[in-house]
Design a protein around this motif. Sequence first.
Motif, PDB file in Angstrom:
ATOM      1  N   VAL A   9       0.825  -1.214   0.000  1.00 25.23           N
ATOM      2  CA  VAL A   9       0.000   0.000   0.000  1.00 25.23           C
ATOM      3  C   VAL A   9       0.859   1.265   0.000  1.00 25.23           C
ATOM      4  CG1 VAL A   9      -1.985  -1.099   1.094  1.00 25.23           C
ATOM      5  CG2 VAL A   9      -0.205  -0.081   2.530  1.00 25.23           C
ATOM      6  N   ASP A  10       2.141   1.121  -0.296  1.00 20.96           N
ATOM      7  CA  ASP A  10       3.023   2.284  -0.410  1.00 20.96           C
ATOM      8  C   ASP A  10       2.775   2.938  -1.765  1.00 20.96           C
ATOM      9  OD1 ASP A  10       5.003   4.174  -0.538  1.00 20.96           O
ATOM     10  OD2 ASP A  10       6.672   2.754  -0.463  1.00 20.96           O
ATOM     11  N   LYS A  11       2.267   4.169  -1.751  1.00 21.83           N
ATOM     12  CA  LYS A  11       1.922   4.824  -3.014  1.00 21.83           C
ATOM     13  C   LYS A  11       3.140   5.428  -3.718  1.00 21.83           C
ATOM     14  CE  LYS A  11       0.673   9.532  -1.555  1.00 21.83           C
ATOM     15  NZ  LYS A  11      -0.408  10.541  -1.606  1.00 21.83           N
ATOM     16  N   ARG A  60      -2.924   8.686   1.984  1.00 23.04           N
ATOM     17  CA  ARG A  60      -1.596   8.413   2.543  1.00 23.04           C
ATOM     18  C   ARG A  60      -1.041   7.062   2.126  1.00 23.04           C
ATOM     19  NH1 ARG A  60      -3.433  10.807   8.456  1.00 23.04           N
ATOM     20  NH2 ARG A  60      -3.126  13.022   7.941  1.00 23.04           N
ATOM     21  N   LYS A  61      -1.909   6.056   2.114  1.00 24.81           N
ATOM     22  CA  LYS A  61      -1.500   4.721   1.700  1.00 24.81           C
ATOM     23  C   LYS A  61      -2.592   4.140   0.817  1.00 24.81           C
ATOM     24  CE  LYS A  61       1.146   3.733   5.929  1.00 24.81           C
ATOM     25  NZ  LYS A  61       1.278   2.811   7.097  1.00 24.81           N
ATOM     26  N   MET A 293      -4.686   0.403   3.889  1.00 25.55           N
ATOM     27  CA  MET A 293      -4.767   1.680   3.183  1.00 25.55           C
ATOM     28  C   MET A 293      -5.170   2.773   4.173  1.00 25.55           C
ATOM     29  SD  MET A 293      -6.326   0.648  -0.563  1.00 25.55           S
ATOM     30  CE  MET A 293      -7.871  -0.032   0.028  1.00 25.55           C
TER      31      MET A 293
END
Length: 318
Positions: A9-11, A60-61, A293
């Motif tokens: 979930v790291d964008k 954010r995620k 997320m």
Amino acid sequence: MSKFAAYPVDKNVKSYDEYKFTLPEVYRELAKDELREDDVVRTKALAEMRQWIVNNPHIRKCRMDSKFLLRFLRFRQFSVPMACEALEQYLTMREMYPSWFKNLDTSNDKMKELFISGATSIMGQDSNGRTVVFFRIARFVPEMFEPPVGGIFIALLIEAMLEWEEVQIGGLQVMVDYTDMDLKLFEKWGSSELKLIMEAYTRWYPMRYNDTHAAKLPKKALPVIEKILSFTNPKIRERINCYANVSEMEKHFEPSMAPKGYGGNVDLDGELNPAMWKRIEQQRDVILGLDRMEIDYDYYAPIWDQQNAGLLGETPSA
């Protein structure tokens, strides 16, 4: 037992998965005809949506894999601004009502009991690419379907199906048999709870619905069903077909998919439902991974409250 791992979930990842269309040709044609999707449109839209997420400080995620983002692009026929708005609604819904739409866990005994009871059957895809979902309402035990458990159960199934690209593209065809429905089924459900789940199922989840065919609705159940439908997306209401008897409804099963007792030979209880539950269980970590997320709750909550007057949010999840 989960077969698939949760997605990152790291964008701000440095690279993305390379999407390949692997479905049968009927889905490529459906995607083109109904969703305006082809290889060029898809690649461009995915790039634009990812950039929008990266640039949005209030998200954010978020999962950045193609399959997840295509849920929203296909839902909005590849209008990137509308897909981004749908993503925001979906993420905010999960944060506003975590007890309904988070921690959707197949290892919860109540979820398995509800599915194996046979009230809900995900029957697979018909020749037109639609995923057929069949409800035998009499099999829902009112004590097992009380809020929020009943709502969590349907949310779990929706999340599972949205991981399947066949569903993203072809959508659902819903069949409902109300024969011998227990009139106590929605006795514990208030208007606010019914409104919440129907808004979620028909507006906030990026699910495409085709026709619904329903039969044998008891007259005494009409008021509660009408109330439920009043909270449903009007476009979906227009595609609901009701029949006085089951024989009329079952004509809308393709012969190869018709269940035993409904003009066909498909064994729902002995074969199809146990196999489908096993498939859903294999996605346990993927579905639970959605909870990682994260959005800026303080930014989105006031917007949500303004847009959804009458629906009170819960205490923010940790």
